[in-house]
Design an enzyme around this catalytic site. Structure first.
Site, PDB file in Angstrom:
ATOM      1  N   ASP A 132      10.423 -51.572 -23.072  1.00 21.08           N
ATOM      2  CA  ASP A 132       9.957 -52.956 -23.138  1.00 21.08           C
ATOM      3  C   ASP A 132      11.019 -53.787 -23.859  1.00 21.08           C
ATOM      4  OD1 ASP A 132       7.986 -55.093 -23.021  1.00 21.08           O
ATOM      5  OD2 ASP A 132       7.753 -54.825 -25.170  1.00 21.08           O
ATOM      6  N   SER A 133      10.848 -55.105 -23.771  1.00 18.89           N
ATOM      7  CA  SER A 133      11.724 -56.006 -24.516  1.00 18.89           C
ATOM      8  C   SER A 133      11.506 -55.874 -26.031  1.00 18.89           C
ATOM      9  CB  SER A 133      11.441 -57.444 -24.088  1.00 18.89           C
ATOM     10  OG  SER A 133      10.071 -57.738 -24.282  1.00 18.89           O
TER      11      SER A 133
ATOM     12  N   CYS B 259       7.417 -53.727 -19.582  1.00 19.73           N
ATOM     13  CA  CYS B 259       7.594 -55.170 -19.725  1.00 19.73           C
ATOM     14  C   CYS B 259       7.410 -55.878 -18.376  1.00 19.73           C
ATOM     15  CB  CYS B 259       8.991 -55.432 -20.265  1.00 19.73           C
ATOM     16  SG  CYS B 259       9.380 -57.165 -20.481  1.00 19.73           S
ATOM     17  N   ASN B 260       6.537 -56.866 -18.367  1.00 21.93           N
ATOM     18  CA  ASN B 260       6.298 -57.620 -17.127  1.00 21.93           C
ATOM     19  C   ASN B 260       7.525 -58.422 -16.726  1.00 21.93           C
ATOM     20  OD1 ASN B 260       3.037 -57.853 -16.465  1.00 21.93           O
ATOM     21  ND2 ASN B 260       3.522 -57.239 -18.544  1.00 21.93           N
TER      22      ASN B 260
ATOM     23  N   GLU C 202       1.881 -61.727 -31.918  1.00 19.19           N
ATOM     24  CA  GLU C 202       2.705 -61.023 -32.914  1.00 19.19           C
ATOM     25  C   GLU C 202       2.331 -61.446 -34.333  1.00 19.19           C
ATOM     26  OE1 GLU C 202       6.730 -60.200 -32.134  1.00 19.19           O
ATOM     27  OE2 GLU C 202       6.258 -59.546 -30.096  1.00 19.19           O
TER      28      GLU C 202
ATOM     29  N   CYS D  39       1.411 -59.849 -18.974  1.00 21.41           N
ATOM     30  CA  CYS D  39       2.337 -59.795 -20.110  1.00 21.41           C
ATOM     31  C   CYS D  39       1.822 -58.722 -21.056  1.00 21.41           C
ATOM     32  CB  CYS D  39       2.378 -61.147 -20.819  1.00 21.41           C
ATOM     33  SG  CYS D  39       3.364 -61.139 -22.345  1.00 21.41           S
TER      34      CYS D  39
ATOM     35  N   HIS E 215       1.568 -58.490 -24.125  1.00 27.42           N
ATOM     36  CA  HIS E 215       0.810 -58.904 -25.303  1.00 27.42           C
ATOM     37  C   HIS E 215      -0.634 -59.328 -25.004  1.00 27.42           C
ATOM     38  CE1 HIS E 215       4.867 -59.022 -26.773  1.00 27.42           C
ATOM     39  NE2 HIS E 215       4.511 -59.422 -27.966  1.00 27.42           N
TER      40      HIS E 215
HETATM   41  N1  DGL Z   1       7.243 -57.851 -22.939  1.00 30.97           N
HETATM   42  C1  DGL Z   1       7.274 -59.188 -22.402  1.00 30.97           C
HETATM   43  C2  DGL Z   1       6.473 -59.212 -21.081  1.00 30.97           C
HETATM   44  O1  DGL Z   1       5.608 -58.415 -20.837  1.00 30.97           O
HETATM   45  C3  DGL Z   1       6.747 -60.207 -23.391  1.00 30.97           C
HETATM   46  C4  DGL Z   1       7.674 -60.466 -24.568  1.00 30.97           C
HETATM   47  C5  DGL Z   1       9.010 -61.068 -24.164  1.00 30.97           C
HETATM   48  O2  DGL Z   1       9.062 -62.248 -23.792  1.00 30.97           O
HETATM   49  O3  DGL Z   1      10.004 -60.352 -24.225  1.00 30.97           O
HETATM   50  O4  DGL Z   1       6.728 -60.054 -20.261  1.00 30.97           O
END
Ligand code: DGL
Length: 266
Positions: free
Chosen positions: A10-11, A73-74, A152, A184, A186
């Site tokens: 993931d990011s 990560c989406n 977060e 997403c 989150h």
């Molecule tokens: N993990 C990212 C997503 O699912 C969200 C956080 C980011 O913007 O990196 O899109």
């Protein structure tokens, strides 16, 4: 049978919602999780940058001997899935297709909502995946960039989050959506608040759970399961700020994070 770990990446921290779903569905599988905490967020970044960063994560995890990969990560799945599949010698699963499939199954009216980062929504990836499965549905997509920092911050049920949610979700309510893809990492943490704002007629589709189901199917079909009775070991790797990852990550994972390493990439 294959005792090697699964790679989940993931990011940053949010992909732990997907890791958690994978742990629950595949309790004998070991996981190496990589979160690019040095360069998060990916949501506002260009597709080229997201491809370049995620290519570096892919190379790192392949170097750790993973047997399959999950793009939690989406935003990465939206911009870089084909790019990563071409470069991966092991099976790779993203979150878009499983989420799209579940949304198509959930809708009765044919009005589907999608929420995600600016990058995910601008890419149109969910809309394409949904329309490939059912061309007659209507998709109403809405970027919700403020949700990531709220989550977060731990503001899952805060009045400020609710105010912002009402603003973001108003067009989806007007469009009469009856299924909403939480596109997403989150957003699963906002489920109770989103359910309250949208009302009982809207099914919330959690890409994390749907993706874990697809990973389990892939593992079984390709005979990649860990030997029966294996005790899993989970490793967490981040590119920066292990302390913050441990603190915030515990909220996502619902438990303690063991074995956190810092490995800068790039
Ligand atoms: N993990 C990212 C997503 O699912 C969200 C956080 C980011 O913007 O990196 O899109």
């Amino acid at each position: 049978m294959n005792p090697a770990p699964l790679g989940v990446f993931d990011s940053g921290i949010g992909g732990l919602t997907v890791a958690r779903a994978v742990f629950e569905r595949l309790p004998h599988e070991s996981v190496i999780y990589f979160g690019d905490t040095a360069r998060v967020p990916y949501g506002p970044k260009s597709p080229d940058t997201v491809r370049r960063y995620s290519g570096e994560i892919l190379a790192y995890l392949l170097g750790r001997g993973v047997k399959a990969l999950v793009v939690a990560c989406n935003t990465i799945s939206a911009h870089a899935l084909d790019f990563l599949v071409e470069r991966s010698p092991v099976p790779l699963v993203g979150v878009i297709e499983p989420g799209a499939r579940a949304a198509v199954q959930a809708t009765r009216t044919g009005n589907i909502g999608v929420i995600g980062t600016a990058g995910t929504i601008a890419s149109g990836a969910y809309e394409r995946a949904i329309k490939r499965l059912r061309p007659d549905v209507r998709v109403c997509a809405q970027a919700c960039p403020l949700f990531v920092p709220f989550v977060e911050e731990g503001w899952f049920d805060h009045p400020a989050t609710e105010l912002v949610a009402r603003e973001y979700l108003a067009p989806l309510t007007r469009a009469g959506v009856d299924a909403l893809v939480l596109g997403c990492t989150h957003y699963p943490l906002l489920k109770p608040l989103l359910a309250r704002v949208l009302g009982p007629g809207v099914t919330l589709v959690d890409s994390a759970e749907e993706t874990a189901k697809v990973v389990a199917q892939e593992i079984a079909q390709r005979d990649l399961a860990a030997p029966a009775g294996s005790r899993p070991i989970h490793h967490f790797v981040v590119s920066d700020d292990e302390q913050h990852f441990r603190k915030v990550g515990a909220r996502f994972l619902g438990g303690r994070l063991q074995h956190v390493e810092v490995v800068p990439l790039g």
